[in-house]
Write an enzyme that holds these catalytic residues in place. Structure first.
Site, PDB file in Angstrom:
ATOM      1  N   SER A 154      20.997 -62.439  -2.468  1.00 61.43           N
ATOM      2  CA  SER A 154      21.766 -62.386  -3.499  1.00 61.43           C
ATOM      3  C   SER A 154      22.409 -61.027  -4.135  1.00 61.43           C
ATOM      4  CB  SER A 154      21.148 -62.885  -4.780  1.00 61.43           C
ATOM      5  OG  SER A 154      21.819 -62.548  -6.082  1.00 61.43           O
ATOM      6  N   TYR A 167      13.621 -64.368 -10.412  1.00 61.48           N
ATOM      7  CA  TYR A 167      14.903 -64.761  -9.652  1.00 61.48           C
ATOM      8  C   TYR A 167      15.053 -63.502  -9.030  1.00 61.48           C
ATOM      9  CZ  TYR A 167      19.299 -66.236  -7.418  1.00 61.48           C
ATOM     10  OH  TYR A 167      20.192 -66.452  -6.430  1.00 61.48           O
TER      11      TYR A 167
HETATM   12  C1  BGC Z   1      22.954 -66.694  -8.985  1.00 66.23           C
HETATM   13  C2  BGC Z   1      23.949 -67.131  -9.817  1.00 66.23           C
HETATM   14  C3  BGC Z   1      24.833 -65.929 -10.083  1.00 66.23           C
HETATM   15  C4  BGC Z   1      25.217 -64.940  -9.134  1.00 66.23           C
HETATM   16  C5  BGC Z   1      25.988 -63.775  -9.575  1.00 66.23           C
HETATM   17  C6  BGC Z   1      23.365 -65.559  -7.690  1.00 66.23           C
HETATM   18  O1  BGC Z   1      22.386 -65.118  -6.962  1.00 66.23           O
HETATM   19  O2  BGC Z   1      22.103 -67.647  -8.285  1.00 66.23           O
HETATM   20  O3  BGC Z   1      23.526 -68.037 -10.886  1.00 66.23           O
HETATM   21  O4  BGC Z   1      26.110 -66.557 -10.776  1.00 66.23           O
HETATM   22  O5  BGC Z   1      23.980 -64.625  -8.384  1.00 66.23           O
HETATM   23  O6  BGC Z   1      25.286 -63.164 -10.810  1.00 66.23           O
END
Ligand code: BGC
Length: 269
Positions: A154, A167
């Protein structure tokens, strides 16, 4: 130099929705046989829909239920897939969840759930995949590499994210797992990379795009001024799995419409 994924088996975790589905469809169109992994009975129907869509278009796919955070289930999945389809050539470590909370209110269950799926799940699947790549060895008819692993990380592997500490921690750790694996298995011709998506229109972040106000606010973070699609990620995943990217390993590739340029600094700082 093989440009397509013809005759290769791609196991994609969490492929019954969102980014996983986008990658499954794109890889199937490039000729790969797809294992549409899904985590539970609850996601069986959507996994079957993904597999059927692929088959209707002339592709090959099976579904496989396995919770990637459970060691025995992961070991069994790899054994079953290898006995059914011969091997695994490509692993896409995509399954991921969010359990958001203000840090002082975050429960241990919320912390563990996210770390177990997003990080331990990627560890378990990568371990079984690499064992299988080494057992099989290089098959030059399919690819110059012995195997390819794509971690779905991410932008939050580098952008801190208040309210989402579990996360962001899982994604930061994926970067080190990916690079350490690329280092450890480069000599065996196993390529390991991460895709780092920004905001992609999927169920995980519905609240960020399902009202005009939310979408407007999201777009202030994205210089390219649109939300991403699972197809955007699918295209990159096909490239990273194919021999066209043979000299890429140990890389985090950001695909985010420019989110990691920190747009708020365009008028400040
Ligand atoms: C998350 C999303 C978020 C995006 C940008 C992703 O890794 O799962 O919820 O919108 O990152 O912030």
């Amino acid at each position: 130099m093989e440009r397509s994924l013809k005759n290769q088996v791609a196991l994609i975790t969490g492929a019954s929705s969102g980014i996983g589905t986008g990658i499954a469809k794109a890889m199937a169109e490039s000729g790969a046989t797809i294992v549409v992994n899904h985590s539970s009975e609850h996601s069986l129907e959507s996994a079957q829909t993904v597999a059927n869509d692929i088959i209707k278009k002339g592709g090959k796919a099976i579904t496989y239920q396995c919770d990637v955070s459970q060691e025995t289930e992961v070991v069994n999945m790899f054994q079953d897939v290898v006995s059914q389809l011969g091997t695994v050539d490509i692993l896409v470590n995509n399954a991921g969840i969010q359990k958001d909370a203000k840090f002082t209110e975050m429960t241990l269950d919320q912390w563990n759930a996210v770390i177990n799926v997003n990080l331990t799940g990627q560890f378990l699947c990568a371990r079984e995949a690499i064992k299988e790549f080494l057992r099989r060895g290089i098959d030059p008819a399919k690819s110059v590499a012995c195997g390819k692993i794509i971690h779905i990380s991410s932008v939050h592997e580098i952008i801190p994210w208040a309210g989402h500490v579990n996360y962001a921690s899982s994604k930061g750790a994926i970067r080190m797992m990916m690079q350490s694996l690329a280092q450890e298995y480069g000599a065996q011709k196993i390529r390991v990379n991460s895709i780092c998506p920004g905001a992609i229109q999927t169920p995980i972040n519905t609240n960020a795009w399902n009202t005009p106000e939310a979408l407007d606010s999201l777009l202030t973070l994205i210089p390219y001024n649109r939300i991403g699609t699972p197809e955007d990620i699918g295209n990159l995943a096909v490239f990273l799995a194919s021999d066209l990217s043979d000299y890429i390993t140990g890389a985090s590739i950001f695909i985010d419409g420019g989110m990691t340029t920190f747009e708020s600094f365009a008028t400040g700082g």
